[in-house]
Scaffold this active site. Sequence first.
Site, PDB file in Angstrom:
ATOM      1  N   LEU A 207       0.922  -1.286  -0.092  1.00 56.24           N
ATOM      2  CA  LEU A 207       0.052  -0.063   0.157  1.00 56.24           C
ATOM      3  C   LEU A 207       0.935   1.228   0.017  1.00 56.24           C
ATOM      4  O   LEU A 207       1.879   1.207   0.934  1.00 56.24           O
ATOM      5  CB  LEU A 207      -0.886  -0.058   1.429  1.00 56.24           C
ATOM      6  CG  LEU A 207      -2.143  -1.191   1.506  1.00 56.24           C
ATOM      7  CD1 LEU A 207      -2.609  -1.053   2.815  1.00 56.24           C
ATOM      8  CD2 LEU A 207      -3.232  -0.920   0.338  1.00 56.24           C
ATOM      9  N   HIS A 208       0.640   1.942  -0.787  1.00 53.39           N
ATOM     10  CA  HIS A 208       1.555   3.252  -0.788  1.00 53.39           C
ATOM     11  C   HIS A 208       1.056   4.545  -1.673  1.00 53.39           C
ATOM     12  O   HIS A 208       1.401   5.625  -1.507  1.00 53.39           O
ATOM     13  CB  HIS A 208       2.974   3.161  -1.782  1.00 53.39           C
ATOM     14  CG  HIS A 208       2.741   3.131  -3.186  1.00 53.39           C
ATOM     15  ND1 HIS A 208       2.316   2.138  -3.822  1.00 53.39           N
ATOM     16  CD2 HIS A 208       2.852   4.083  -3.976  1.00 53.39           C
ATOM     17  CE1 HIS A 208       2.215   2.119  -5.150  1.00 53.39           C
ATOM     18  NE2 HIS A 208       2.664   3.452  -5.386  1.00 53.39           N
TER      19      HIS A 208
END
Length: 368
Positions: A207-208
């Site tokens: 997740l970014h």
Amino acid sequence: MSKLKIINVVGARPNFMKIAPIVEEIRKYEGIEQFLLHTGQHYDHKMSDLFFNNLGLPKPDCYLGIGSGGHGTQTGKVMIEFEKVMLEEKPDIVLVVGDVNSTIACGLDAVKLGAKLVHVEAGLRSFDRTMPEEINRILTDQISDYLFLTEKSAFKNLENEGIDTAKAHFVGNVMIDSLLKHRKKAAEQKILQELELEPGNFALVTLHRPANVDDRAVCTTLMQTLCTISESLPVVFPVHPRTRKQMGVFGLDSLIAKHSNMRLVEPLGYLDFLQCMDNSKFVLTDSGGIQEETTVLGVPCITARENTERPITAEVGTNIIVGRDSQKLLAEANKILAGKGKKGEVPELWDGRAAERIVKILWENEGK
Ligand code: UD1
């Protein structure tokens, strides 16, 4: 006789595996001289050098060392520095991949200085203009001379924006060229052993996206959801530097520490990550490229976004677009754990030969 000169541009992590097969293919053409430029948008060893090593990429001919910064600062700095390289190297063609800030920055310099611009992975649209990448995609496509497409839906997107589709070529997916080439080598990595993971019995998470990690409430809910999933199976989470920073700001480390099955690790190299993906029960991500890679590997992918610019992965592949609703995320995870995960097929032309098609087209049209 003068050669056709191409500058290949990379800047950020998802660019490296896209450029590698192109660099390798160009080597087969005596009439083409190539030059590899790294803007330095990503600079940490684990976000950059490690990928060069894993993918067998040559050392860049030029490294701009731009680093992090706001969108304007980062894009502007690349433009200022790349212009100097353009004036010095005078390429016939500048080839950019994907949708990061380095892509549009170098593209703008290229066309203004009279080079032909080639955009690999063109025509993808999420129709969400709050994503910085969507703006980069739209603008890069507008100014490109050659548009190489990974999926046919992109023709329509380009047409809708008034782009002459005679410039567009459906060639397949260079990211998949890299994946197929390295899958065997990835299987020999030791990362599963090191992390004490059983093949097929862990979830892999990345997740970014700013929309997921920059907002306190969204980020906290996502982390709580991961902790809940970790009650069923180990969750391996290589944490992007942006995410690591935000988790610190939101004080989420103590929440994670309470869940022994949550395995937060540093960003992994290309081969280690590929081994993890290929052996995971499912992947939960907000990445673009990982939606494509899991589709080819046949691994179920839960995408924590409201949309995808890569619809083929959801239409024929293993991808499920769930959004950020934790109930829906958990429901999909449970479905997979109950053996009812989505089975998919490999999209057309994702066969490991995209780079071959791209370079052939460029040589036939631009070769000297
Ligand atoms: C960029 C791309 C995104 C891509 C992602 C993959 C844009 C607009 N976004 O987002 O499309 O999916 O790369 O990683 O181009 N940082 C480090 N070390 C690094 C690089 C970054 O610590 O080597 C940290 C810095 O704090 C930086 C932050 O990560 O401020 C974000 O980096 P940036 O390049 O701005 O965007 P990404 O989120 O990585």
